[in-house]
Design a protein around this motif. Structure first.
Motif, mmCIF file in Angstrom:
data_model
loop_
_atom_site.group_PDB
_atom_site.id
_atom_site.type_symbol
_atom_site.label_atom_id
_atom_site.label_comp_id
_atom_site.label_asym_id
_atom_site.label_seq_id
_atom_site.Cartn_x
_atom_site.Cartn_y
_atom_site.Cartn_z
ATOM 1 N N VAL A 93 0.814 -1.216 0.000
ATOM 2 C CA VAL A 93 0.000 0.000 0.000
ATOM 3 C C VAL A 93 0.852 1.273 0.000
ATOM 4 C CG1 VAL A 93 -1.601 1.365 1.423
ATOM 5 C CG2 VAL A 93 -2.129 -0.994 0.868
ATOM 6 N N PRO A 94 1.927 1.392 0.819
ATOM 7 C CA PRO A 94 2.719 2.625 0.757
ATOM 8 C C PRO A 94 3.347 2.883 -0.613
ATOM 9 C CG PRO A 94 3.209 1.446 2.778
ATOM 10 C CD PRO A 94 2.363 0.539 1.933
ATOM 11 N N ALA A 149 2.470 6.092 -2.945
ATOM 12 C CA ALA A 149 3.500 7.005 -3.450
ATOM 13 C C ALA A 149 3.423 7.135 -4.971
ATOM 14 C CB ALA A 149 4.883 6.529 -3.030
ATOM 15 N N ALA A 150 3.134 6.044 -5.640
ATOM 16 C CA ALA A 150 3.014 6.093 -7.097
ATOM 17 C C ALA A 150 1.772 6.882 -7.512
ATOM 18 C CB ALA A 150 2.959 4.683 -7.668
ATOM 19 N N LEU A 151 0.669 6.714 -6.790
ATOM 20 C CA LEU A 151 -0.569 7.412 -7.150
ATOM 21 C C LEU A 151 -0.500 8.915 -6.907
ATOM 22 C CD1 LEU A 151 -3.257 4.889 -5.895
ATOM 23 C CD2 LEU A 151 -2.724 5.480 -8.259
ATOM 24 N N LEU A 178 11.841 1.112 -1.483
ATOM 25 C CA LEU A 178 12.943 0.409 -0.824
ATOM 26 C C LEU A 178 12.617 0.097 0.631
ATOM 27 C CD1 LEU A 178 15.848 -0.586 -1.294
ATOM 28 C CD2 LEU A 178 16.620 1.594 -0.368
ATOM 29 N N ILE A 179 12.120 1.082 1.363
ATOM 30 C CA ILE A 179 11.737 0.843 2.762
ATOM 31 C C ILE A 179 10.616 -0.178 2.831
ATOM 32 C CG2 ILE A 179 10.682 1.901 4.797
ATOM 33 C CD1 ILE A 179 12.167 4.484 4.045
ATOM 34 N N ASN A 180 9.650 -0.050 1.938
ATOM 35 C CA ASN A 180 8.501 -0.945 1.948
ATOM 36 C C ASN A 180 8.884 -2.386 1.646
ATOM 37 O OD1 ASN A 180 5.385 -1.193 0.132
ATOM 38 N ND2 ASN A 180 5.785 -1.629 2.246
ATOM 39 N N VAL A 181 9.721 -2.587 0.653
ATOM 40 C CA VAL A 181 10.088 -3.954 0.270
ATOM 41 C C VAL A 181 11.030 -4.593 1.286
ATOM 42 C CG1 VAL A 181 11.329 -5.301 -1.472
ATOM 43 C CG2 VAL A 181 9.648 -3.616 -2.177
ATOM 44 N N LEU A 182 11.993 -3.809 1.794
ATOM 45 C CA LEU A 182 12.975 -4.388 2.716
ATOM 46 C C LEU A 182 12.472 -4.508 4.147
ATOM 47 C CD1 LEU A 182 16.272 -2.732 1.468
ATOM 48 C CD2 LEU A 182 15.400 -5.025 0.984
#
Length: 91
Positions: A47-48, A52-54, A65-69
């Motif tokens: 979701v984050p 951010a993309a939207l 990066l923060i979201n995936v890691l």
């Protein structure tokens, strides 16, 4: 393209569940439930990044990066969401 892929996965989950329910094959029903849960959790996890993309955030790479890691932990997920929603024009 991603929307079509997710839609196809959702249709596959539904068809697996229907086939397992009607044919008395609990393994197919269990697989369908696991796939459905994975789709929902992956959506909630990202979701984050999607936010951010939207909103066209200039920090999309940082958020991703923060979201995936670290997004599987609550604090980094909240930090990624805060970065995604941070507005620079309010200063």
């Amino acid at each position: 393209m991603l929307r079509n892929l997710l839609f196809a996965l959702l249709i596959a989950v539904f068809l697996l569940w229907c086939a397992g329910s009607w044919a008395g094959m609990p393994l197919l029903v269990e697989i369908a439930i696991w796939l459905g849960d994975a789709l929902v959790m992956a959506g909630a996890y990202l979701v984050p990044t999607a936010t951010a993309a939207l909103v066209k955030s200039p920090r999309l790479r940082q958020v991703a990066l923060i979201n995936v890691l670290g997004g599987w932990l609550i604090v980094p997920w909240i930090a990624a969401m805060a970065l995604a929603l941070k507005r620079d024009d309010l200063a």
